[in-house]
Design a protein around this motif. Structure first.
Motif, PDB file in Angstrom:
ATOM      1  N   SER A   1      -3.970   0.857   3.760  1.00  9.50           N
ATOM      2  CA  SER A   1      -2.965  -0.199   3.695  1.00  9.50           C
ATOM      3  C   SER A   1      -1.599   0.315   4.102  1.00  9.50           C
ATOM      4  O   SER A   1      -0.860  -0.354   4.830  1.00  9.50           O
ATOM      5  N   ALA A   2      -1.236   1.519   3.631  1.00  9.08           N
ATOM      6  CA  ALA A   2       0.093   2.076   3.909  1.00  9.08           C
ATOM      7  C   ALA A   2       0.317   2.273   5.402  1.00  9.08           C
ATOM      8  O   ALA A   2       1.426   2.078   5.911  1.00  9.08           O
ATOM      9  N   VAL A   3      -0.742   2.662   6.123  1.00  9.57           N
ATOM     10  CA  VAL A   3      -0.623   2.852   7.570  1.00  9.57           C
ATOM     11  C   VAL A   3      -0.430   1.507   8.271  1.00  9.57           C
ATOM     12  O   VAL A   3       0.480   1.333   9.092  1.00  9.57           O
ATOM     13  N   PHE A   4      -1.279   0.545   7.937  1.00 12.51           N
ATOM     14  CA  PHE A   4      -1.227  -0.740   8.637  1.00 12.51           C
ATOM     15  C   PHE A   4      -0.055  -1.607   8.185  1.00 12.51           C
ATOM     16  O   PHE A   4       0.351  -2.519   8.913  1.00 12.51           O
ATOM     17  N   HIS A   5       0.494  -1.325   6.998  1.00  5.99           N
ATOM     18  CA  HIS A   5       1.586  -2.140   6.457  1.00  5.99           C
ATOM     19  C   HIS A   5       2.764  -2.199   7.422  1.00  5.99           C
ATOM     20  O   HIS A   5       3.443  -3.221   7.523  1.00  5.99           O
ATOM     21  N   TYR A   6       3.013  -1.115   8.140  1.00  2.31           N
ATOM     22  CA  TYR A   6       4.128  -1.090   9.090  1.00  2.31           C
ATOM     23  C   TYR A   6       3.697  -0.898  10.532  1.00  2.31           C
ATOM     24  O   TYR A   6       4.522  -1.035  11.438  1.00  2.31           O
TER      25      TYR A   6
END
Length: 301
Positions: free
Chosen positions: A35-40
């Protein structure tokens, strides 16, 4: 708020054995890292599309894409129809939060560096992280992560008050996303995603009249439309599903603390996609954030 509030029943497409095994086979931290990668990652590419479809047009396309993908998988109309009154209110609040949060997020990105917007998002999660962090070890971990985040915030606060206003509104709504999303996720991974699908449909109805006009050019340019759909998948489908899978198994305070990784991933993605090169101070901040999260020990339950 009571985190035990039940979300609606998941659709068969998401509640099968294969999905349940996938949801539980990986630790919640792994889902969070995805999630952290795709969040931005998605928003970084969205910035490149702003000149073609506008800021609110991009927000409209992002939410519309997610709503259309979730619709056949979660059958939001059935979820909402079967829900009791309290769950319907929860889904309405969650959907409205998603709609306004995404719009304010893009309006902030249009004016400010992505790493700064991410850091301001984390400011609002500090209070959430403090609730439930009862051990000295976790308080130290939080302090280290906050120190690292403060180093990542490098701005003259009067340079763009409009951009900062949108960023702080997004940050406040991001707290709402954590609290409401965690309540939906408490029903279990499959049920939480069913609730997410229903909330995303509500978000689309909220944003429908806001960015439709700006989004129209995408419908006459297939490549632009495909790019916008890709942004929607990377921004509102993959990360939100992964968040639900992580939230369903992590205490809310632990999840909130792990969100301190978002300024880190935002900075790194800003380098790769937008050529926003971090300073040595930024690198030190990233190191402190990672150290704080690594030192943190999730509370039981």
């Amino acid at each position: 708020m009571d985190d035990r509030t039940q979300a609606p029943t998941a659709s068969p497409a998401l509640a099968g054995p294969a999905f349940a095994n996938l949801a539980t086979s990986l630790p919640p931290h792994a889902w969070f890292c995805v999630s952290a990668v795709f969040h931005y990652l998605g928003p970084a590419f969205a910035v490149l599309l702003f000149p073609h479809v506008g800021v609110l047009g991009m927000a409209w396309l992002r939410i519309a894409t997610a709503a259309l993908i979730f619709a056949p998988l979660t059958r939001p109309w059935t979820v909402f129809a079967r829900a009791d009154r309290s769950t319907r209110l929860l889904l309405l609040a969650f959907g409205a939060c998603l709609a306004v949060m995404n719009c304010s997020f893009y309006l902030a990105l249009d004016r400010l560096p992505i790493s700064l917007v991410a850091a301001i998002e984390f400011v609002g999660t500090i209070g959430v992280a403090l609730v439930g962090l009862r051990s000295p070890r976790n308080l130290v971990a939080l302090a280290v992560a906050v120190a690292g985040t403060l180093l990542l915030i490098d701005i003259k606060w009067s340079s763009d008050p409009v951009g900062l206003s949108w960023a702080f509104l997004n940050g406040a709504l991001f707290v709402g996303y954590i609290v409401l999303g965690h309540r939906v996720a408490r029903a279990g991974a499959g049920d939480g995603i069913a609730g997410l699908g229903a909330a995303m449909t509500i978000a689309f109805l909220v944003v429908l009249p806001v960015g439709f006009t700006e989004a129209l050019p995408a419908f006459s340019a297939p490549q632009l439309l495909l790019a916008a759909i890709g942004v929607g998948i990377c921004s509102s489908v993959i990360p939100y599903i992964c968040d639900q899978l992580a939230m369903s198994r992590l205490p809310r305070s632990s999840f909130a603390l792990m969100l301190s990784l978002l300024p880190v991933t935002a900075t790194l993605i800003g380098v790769v996609v937008l050529q926003q090169i971090p300073s040595l101070t930024d690198c030190l901040g990233i190191t402190l954030v990672v150290a704080g999260v690594a030192f943190h020990k999730p509370a039981p339950g």
